[in-house]
Enzyme design. Structure first.
Site, PDB file in Angstrom:
ATOM      1  N   TYR A  11     -28.944  13.629  -2.003  1.00 45.52           N
ATOM      2  CA  TYR A  11     -29.425  13.720  -3.381  1.00 45.52           C
ATOM      3  C   TYR A  11     -30.832  14.314  -3.468  1.00 45.52           C
ATOM      4  O   TYR A  11     -31.040  15.393  -4.043  1.00 45.52           O
ATOM      5  CB  TYR A  11     -29.368  12.326  -3.998  1.00 45.52           C
ATOM      6  N   LEU A  33     -23.611  14.645   7.198  1.00 45.01           N
ATOM      7  CA  LEU A  33     -22.603  14.530   6.127  1.00 45.01           C
ATOM      8  C   LEU A  33     -22.020  13.122   6.008  1.00 45.01           C
ATOM      9  O   LEU A  33     -20.904  12.943   5.522  1.00 45.01           O
ATOM     10  CB  LEU A  33     -21.465  15.550   6.334  1.00 45.01           C
ATOM     11  N   LYS A  84     -30.024   4.092   3.083  1.00 46.85           N
ATOM     12  CA  LYS A  84     -30.989   3.771   2.022  1.00 46.85           C
ATOM     13  C   LYS A  84     -30.588   2.647   1.078  1.00 46.85           C
ATOM     14  O   LYS A  84     -31.265   2.438   0.068  1.00 46.85           O
ATOM     15  CB  LYS A  84     -31.263   5.030   1.193  1.00 46.85           C
ATOM     16  N   SER A 124     -40.920   5.038   0.904  1.00 48.55           N
ATOM     17  CA  SER A 124     -40.385   4.316  -0.249  1.00 48.55           C
ATOM     18  C   SER A 124     -41.358   3.249  -0.721  1.00 48.55           C
ATOM     19  O   SER A 124     -42.121   2.686   0.066  1.00 48.55           O
ATOM     20  CB  SER A 124     -39.060   3.658   0.155  1.00 48.55           C
ATOM     21  N   THR A 126     -40.514   0.440  -1.372  1.00 44.03           N
ATOM     22  CA  THR A 126     -40.077  -0.833  -0.785  1.00 44.03           C
ATOM     23  C   THR A 126     -41.023  -1.295   0.322  1.00 44.03           C
ATOM     24  O   THR A 126     -40.972  -2.456   0.720  1.00 44.03           O
ATOM     25  CB  THR A 126     -38.652  -0.727  -0.218  1.00 44.03           C
ATOM     26  N   TYR A 148     -34.305  -2.278   5.159  1.00 43.60           N
ATOM     27  CA  TYR A 148     -34.533  -0.893   4.743  1.00 43.60           C
ATOM     28  C   TYR A 148     -36.031  -0.629   4.587  1.00 43.60           C
ATOM     29  O   TYR A 148     -36.575   0.336   5.109  1.00 43.60           O
ATOM     30  CB  TYR A 148     -33.799  -0.609   3.433  1.00 43.60           C
ATOM     31  N   LYS A 152     -38.944   1.758   6.890  1.00 43.44           N
ATOM     32  CA  LYS A 152     -39.907   2.740   6.387  1.00 43.44           C
ATOM     33  C   LYS A 152     -41.329   2.392   6.854  1.00 43.44           C
ATOM     34  O   LYS A 152     -42.106   3.277   7.222  1.00 43.44           O
ATOM     35  CB  LYS A 152     -39.847   2.801   4.860  1.00 43.44           C
ATOM     36  N   TYR A 176     -42.021   7.049  -2.607  1.00 43.15           N
ATOM     37  CA  TYR A 176     -41.564   7.205  -3.973  1.00 43.15           C
ATOM     38  C   TYR A 176     -40.784   6.017  -4.476  1.00 43.15           C
ATOM     39  O   TYR A 176     -40.261   5.225  -3.718  1.00 43.15           O
ATOM     40  CB  TYR A 176     -40.825   8.511  -4.205  1.00 43.15           C
ATOM     41  N   GLY A 291     -33.260  -9.106  -1.455  1.00 37.66           N
ATOM     42  CA  GLY A 291     -34.298  -8.118  -1.168  1.00 37.66           C
ATOM     43  C   GLY A 291     -34.879  -7.419  -2.373  1.00 37.66           C
ATOM     44  O   GLY A 291     -35.871  -6.699  -2.261  1.00 37.66           O
TER      45      GLY A 291
END
Length: 333
Positions: A11, A33, A84, A124, A126, A148, A152, A176, A291
């Protein structure tokens, strides 16, 4: 400049490839993929008239990554390739640490061997966990609440240590907040395989009739309407942040937030989608996800000061572009 984009079929990666092309860069996509489709290449070509080079592979294949960097003459890497889903990470932590942390170590080893030492990392919000204060700035302690987020944090630490140890390296971590939206053409958007992990594509699929009901995780948070509050940022604003990070030519390690500075609740997002689409969007409230935090939105002044970046698109524009994409491709691509 040629730029290797790991996870470039996903995305955020695919929209960043469009922003790179628009800015005169040449993206080379590297993707396994696992949560993307080759059809993304066709959509990128429809919009830009260019089909980026694509290599199918996993970032844990160090030799293949190095070979790709050298073959295409890449001078930098934008690293998106990661699992993610917050909730899934609490159930499958080993998979998240293997893919997100070990995979990044493999990528960095390949880069070092190929002499490519510039990286923009998809981090992130997070990493901040449940915030001590709002809006969240970069001085906030890093203390994730799920695997997750910790993956990061760990990668950010690796990048900081690497830049400290070797001045040839430059790494920018972009923290972000909640990416939503689609390309304004309606030809590219979030295209999850299977059940969406994020709110906006699920809302869109309910609105278009692909799914019958939206489950909202928690309505008992200490917020104005009881639902979680997030800083939603248009994916093309986010994509421009990566281009600005490449253009900035920084030295050493740098981390900054990318967000709008505006918090919207889940209920507000759904209501905006109802207004834009004219659809009912039936909902049910279910238990909170492990979370998740009640409220999170950004102070992005540092990105504006250092990168010259700021978000421009509001929530209505985000929803309008998603709805345009969903109407064009109700079953995805």
């Amino acid at each position: 400049m040629k730029v290797l984009v790991t996870g470039g079929m996903g995305y955020i990666g695919s929209h960043t490839c469009l922003a790179l092309l628009d800015a005169g860069f040449q993206p080379v996509i590297f993707d396994n993929l696992s949560n993307a489709s080759k059809a993304v290449l066709t959509q990128i070509n429809k919009i830009s008239g260019v089909t980026p080079a694509f290599v199918e592979g996993d970032i844990r294949n160090t030799a293949l990554v190095r070979q790709t960097l050298e073959h295409y003459g890449c001078e930098a890497v934008i690293h998106f390739a990661a699992l993610k889903a917050v909730g899934e990470s609490t159930v499958e932590p080993l998979n998240y640490y293997d893919n997100n942390v070990s995979g990044t170590l493999s990528l960095l080893q390949a880069m070092d061997s190929a002499g490519v030492r510039r990286i923009v990392f998809s981090s992130s919000a997070t990493v901040y966990g449940e915030p001590d204060y709002i809006p969240i700035d970069e001085h906030h302690p890093l203390r994730a609440t799920n695997p997750y987020g910790w993956s990061k944090v760990m990668v950010e630490q690796v990048l900081a240590d690497l830049c400290q140890a070797d001045s040839r390296w430059q790494a920018t971590a972009l923290r972000y907040f909640n990416p939503v939206g689609a390309h304004e053409s309606g030809e590219l958007g979030e295209n999850p395989l299977g059940t969406p992990n994020n709110l906006m594509p699920y809302v869109a699929q309910v609105a278009v009739g692909k799914r019958s009901l939206l489950s909202v995780f928690g309505n008992d948070y200490p917020t104005a309407d009881g639902t979680g509050v997030r800083d939603y940022i248009h994916v093309m604003d986010l994509a421009s942040g990566h281009v600005m990070a490449l253009k900035a030519r920084l030295e050493g390690y740098f981390a900054c937030n990318l967000g709008t500075g505006q918090g919207y609740s889940v209920t507000q997002l759904i209501e905006t989608f109802r207004q834009v689409s004219g659809k009912a969007i039936p909902c049910e409230f279910v238990e909170r996800r492990p979370g998740d935090v009640p409220c999170s939105y950004a102070n992005s002044e540092l990105a504006q000061q250092v990168l010259g970046w700021q978000a421009h698109k509001d929530l209505t524009a985000m929803v309008t572009d998603v709805w345009h994409w969903q109407l064009n491709y109700p079953m995805g691509i």
